[in-house]
Write a protein that holds these residues in place. Structure first.
Motif, PDB file in Angstrom:
ATOM      1  N   ASP A 597      17.253 -33.596 -28.265  1.00  0.00           N
ATOM      2  CA  ASP A 597      16.544 -34.667 -28.635  1.00  0.00           C
ATOM      3  C   ASP A 597      16.727 -35.038 -30.313  1.00  0.00           C
ATOM      4  N   LEU A 598      16.897 -36.264 -30.634  1.00  0.00           N
ATOM      5  CA  LEU A 598      17.339 -36.660 -31.817  1.00  0.00           C
ATOM      6  C   LEU A 598      15.668 -37.109 -32.341  1.00  0.00           C
ATOM      7  N   ALA A 600      13.596 -38.580 -36.109  1.00  0.00           N
ATOM      8  CA  ALA A 600      13.766 -39.305 -37.098  1.00  0.00           C
ATOM      9  C   ALA A 600      12.382 -39.022 -37.957  1.00  0.00           C
ATOM     10  N   TYR A 628      18.997 -47.289 -37.961  1.00  0.00           N
ATOM     11  CA  TYR A 628      19.596 -46.936 -36.714  1.00  0.00           C
ATOM     12  C   TYR A 628      20.594 -47.763 -36.286  1.00  0.00           C
ATOM     13  N   PRO A 635      16.398 -42.747 -32.045  1.00  0.00           N
ATOM     14  CA  PRO A 635      15.722 -41.417 -31.680  1.00  0.00           C
ATOM     15  C   PRO A 635      14.934 -41.426 -30.757  1.00  0.00           C
TER      16      PRO A 635
END
Length: 862
Positions: A597-598, A600, A628, A635
């Motif tokens: 998972d990303l 931010a 983005y 994210p």
């Protein structure tokens, strides 16, 4: 009065009126006395997402807040322009405001209180007068100080009652004239001084809460023969008891950094007074449980018709008091020969005593006993002794202390100026301005020889070298020989028509459009039971944020900000508006994320001084969208840049993950235990092994400078203690800060010296980074940021042990400890043992009935 006293009207030197007319108009939300207000903000791109009255009670907002205009203008913190004033836009907005029939206009510019060169608010007023000469115009810089939203709120309230204030004050003056009095008319303001009637008609908001202030000043006059010390004044009227602390200088203690007027947050001077529903006319009754209750219902001014002692049928506090005190000559005692009254007399007396002791204890600043002075027409119901009172005093003429306070109110002169300190010291500048304040007090009617300097505040301008804003107030006794005061009420040099058509009718325009039901009409003020029973909404490890959660998280973020990070209040308002517009904010635990998972993050940096005056625009969301889009990613979640201050909530706005919810402060407020709010916070962060109360006292000094975008300085907090050999010594706590508080160091001062308490100076340090040093307002439990430190605030300093993520490695202590702040001669000594906070998600999670809800929280929150 004249017929009873046989005083010649020609001998009267002045008339001073203490009135609740203006604040009552707001409290009662009376449309006939409250004008609709338009606001013109000089702000450039900032504050676009903040509606006027965003934090007001909905009903009051609908009555008053009628229009908002955003035009180019405003200043940066260093005094440079955000944008040139757009005069054409102001003219266009005036036409719109005029078409809506709104005749009260507020002008508020970003950083206008320091605008001495461009004078944008003043120029805006001139443009409005050209287009719309019949409008009332209020400049925010004339009403309150730095703090954009709070200053705007105060200015709007002031504008809403301007027309009503003119009519009322004209009526006062007309009555004075009919009595053949040829003397000036003054109105008392809430700091214990008086305003000429013309000034009160222009700034009626300054009269708010002047009633309790008058009683306290009257108490000071009636006890002037006693040794001057702090005293608690208990003013018992017919319906309520108002309690406040009278300082050694004879003026009431002022309220917290921010004060609420009828639910509206403002930042101007206001007396710290608390009220309970206890008075001479309070109705006494027995509940179904057999317990005796006193008030808050009262017969009020009808006491001579409804009380038993006067032949009425309603048992009141006065009836029980007369029954229990044969020395009182009130009414007809024979009408009180009731078996039931006598049976309940002891219970009544115990209840009154308990009610008064609780409110006095709440208002005390230390556990030591303090003298209590009883004033007001209902003071006879109070007992002669109270726990917590060193002595109880009811001086002669105490029943008319309020009138005495108004009659003896002093005259003030205030100077508010931006001055250069490049070629002279701040002390030299203050001395020069003090003379100017004295001259202003003389002009306002004070005798020169009686004048003293009551208040001095100095604010170094951030990001500007050698410039300070200095505010000085001088006060003195009224010069009764003066005969040169105006008797006409003038506003801005114009004598107004006081016909009723001037105000009170046009405010009804479009009123029906404002009477729709508002889903947010309810208050967020919860009872103790509601807080005890409240559970966050957590389903399948996803926390769905509510307004209650948001309120408590906001408080927690500011406390953990250790003075820095800027106030999260504006961010809270923005997020609350999102929730009310239908947004859903879901909070997840970092431990529930997948490895791929990303995440931010986003936030702001710089001096917290900026954020209280320069409302946010859309810059944070815009930067996220651009990032983005450029990276062509989205994210899975967003985490706050930091937990403390405004950035703690900024992450929630763009989509955040956090695990903190602190109801302690709210619980303390509703249960009247603010005096133990620090202990409640300590319990929430791990108990006495993890946190401690370091100090309690009053801020007596603040120094600030700004370097490289950081606010550097030191705050000095003082608490009196008993010294050796009967002398007075003063314990002090010094907290240096760099945006956030760095350490807490204890010293002791006596005479002109200030010394360490220990031979080894390092032992004087009670807490040091990376441990948290938090300063909270002793009067409401809220955190206070470094930009809000000011003289006179009563505070509690907490120390909280840092997370072991900082302290478990030498590198963490090197970066976040004393050496990271250039204090190479100091070592970190842990305050206690870190306790991992309880997770809201872990504690309150429950499984959904069917299916699993998507656990991601995307940028933007909804």
């Amino acid at each position: 009065m004249f017929s009873q006293s046989h005083i010649d009207p020609g001998e009267v030197a002045s008339v001073t009126i203490g009135t609740t007319h203006f604040v009552n108009a707001v409290v009662e939300m009376d449309r006939s006395r409250l004008a609709r207000v338009a606001v013109i903000r000089l702000c450039g791109p900032f504050s676009a997402d903040i509606p006027v009255g965003v934090d007001w009670p909905p009903k009051l907002r609908r009555i008053i807040c009628a229009h908002r205009s955003l035009v180019d203008g405003g200043l940066e913190i260093d005094g440079s322009l955000i944008a040139e004033l757009d005069e054409d836009a102001i003219r266009r907005e005036c036409e719109i405001i005029k078409s809506k029939g709104i005749k009260s206009i507020v002008v508020v510019g970003i950083f206008s209180p320091i605008d001495v060169h461009f004078k944008q608010e003043e120029r805006t007023k001139e443009v409005i007068r050209e287009v719309y000469p019949e409008a009332d115009v209020v400049l925010s810089k004339e009403v309150a100080n730095i703090g954009f939203l709070e200053r705007e709120n105060a200015a709007i309230l002031n504008a809403s009652i301007l027309a009503f204030a003119r009519r009322t004050i004209h009526s006062f003056q007309d009555a004075v004239s009919r009595l053949n009095l040829r003397c000036p008319v003054f109105v008392t303001q809430n700091d214990g001084t008086i305003l000429p009637a013309s000034s009160a008609a222009r700034l009626p908001i300054r009269t708010f809460s002047s009633g309790p202030t008058n009683s306290m000043r009257g108490a000071a006059f009636l006890t002037q023969h006693l040794d001057r010390e702090k005293i608690m004044v208990v003013d018992i009227g017919g319906t309520t008891t108002d309690v406040g602390l009278l300082l050694e200088n004879g003026f009431p203690r002022q309220a917290a950094a921010y004060s609420e007027i009828c639910g509206v947050r403002t930042n101007f001077s206001y007396p710290d007074v608390r009220s309970i529903g206890l008075g001479g006319g309070s109705i006494v009754a027995k509940g179904k449980d057999g317990k005796l209750t006193i008030g808050p219902e009262s017969v009020g001014y009808q006491i001579q018709e409804k009380a038993l002692v006067f032949g009425g049928t309603v048992p009141t506090a006065t009836d029980y008091t007369v029954l229990g005190n044969k020395e009182l000559d009130i009414g007809d005692r024979s009408k009180l020969e009731s078996t039931q009254l006598r049976a309940d007399l002891a219970d009544f007396q115990a209840n009154v005593k308990s009610m008064l002791e609780r409110i006095v204890d709440t208002m005390k600043t230390s556990p030591e006993d303090i003298p209590v002075v009883l004033v007001g027409g209902g003071a006879v119901i109070a007992p002669k002794t109270l726990v917590g009172a060193s002595r109880v005093i009811m001086p002669d003429w105490s029943g008319v202390a309020n009138a005495i306070g108004a009659a003896t109110a002093r005259v003030s002169g205030v100077v508010d100026s931006i001055e250069s300190t490049e070629s002279q010291t701040v002390s030299q500048v203050i001395a020069t301005l003090s003379e100017r304040a004295i001259e202003r007090a003389v002009e306002n009617g004070a005798t020169r020889e009686s004048i003293s300097i009551a208040e001095v505040e100095s604010f170094p301008l951030q990001y500007v070298a050698n410039q300070s804003r200095i505010i000085i107030k001088a006060v003195g006794d009224f010069d009764f020989s003066r005969t040169d005061f105006e008797c006409l009420t003038t506003i801005d040099g114009d004598t107004h028509d006081f016909d009723a058509s001037r105000a009170g009718h046009e405010e009804q325009i479009n009123s029906d459009a404002h009477d729709k039901e508002d889903p947010t009409e309810g208050s967020l003020s919860l009872t103790q039971n509601e807080i005890d029973e409240y559970k966050p909404h957590v389903i399948d490890r996803q926390w769905y944020l509510s307004e209650t959660d948001l309120d408590w998280i906001t408080t927690g973020c500011y406390i953990l900000g250790t003075g820095g990070g800027g106030s999260p209040y504006q961010h809270m308002l923005r997020l609350r508006e999102m929730l009310r517009a239908g947004a859903t904010v879901r909070i997840i635990s970092p431990w529930d994320l997948k490895d791929e998972d990303l995440v931010a993050c986003g936030g702001g940096k710089g001096s917290p001084q900026v954020s209280i005056e320069k409302p946010y625009g859309d810059e944070m969301m815009e930067s996220q969208r651009e990032l983005y889009q450029y990276l062509k990613i989205k994210p899975h979640a967003v985490i706050p840049l930091e937990i403390g201050g405004g950035n703690g909530l900024q992450g929630l706005i763009i989509g955040a993950s956090t695990n903190m919810d602190i109801p302690s402060v709210a619980l303390s407020r509703c249960s009247n235990t603010i005096d133990t709010v620090a202990e409640s916070i300590i319990n929430e962060v791990g108990g006495s092994d993890s946190a401690k109360i370091l100090f309690k006292g009053k801020i007596v000094g603040v120094e600030r400078i700004t370097k490289m975008g950081h606010a550097y300085g030191e705050v000095v907090i003082e608490a009196s203690t008993s010294g050796d050999k009967g002398t007075d010594a003063v314990e002090r706590l010094r907290i240096p800060f760099k945006n956030e508080n760095i350490l807490a160091k204890k010293t002791r001062a006596g005479g002109n010296e200030e010394v360490s308490l220990n031979i080894d100076c390092r032992l004087n340090i009670l807490a040091i980074v990376p441990d948290l040093v938090c300063v909270i307002d002793a009067q409401n439990g809220e955190a206070i940021g470094t930009q809000e430190y000011r003289y006179g605030l009563l505070v509690i300093v907490l120390g909280i042990t840092a997370s072991e993520k900082w302290t478990c490695t030498p590198r963490g202590i090197e970066v976040g400890g004393p050496k990271g702040f250039g204090m190479n001669d100091l070592e970190y000594r842990p305050l206690g043992k870190f306790q991992k906070p309880r997770s809201v998600i872990d504690e309150f999670n429950r499984v959904a009935d069917s299916g699993r809800i998507d656990g991601t929280l995307h940028a933007g929150g909804p």
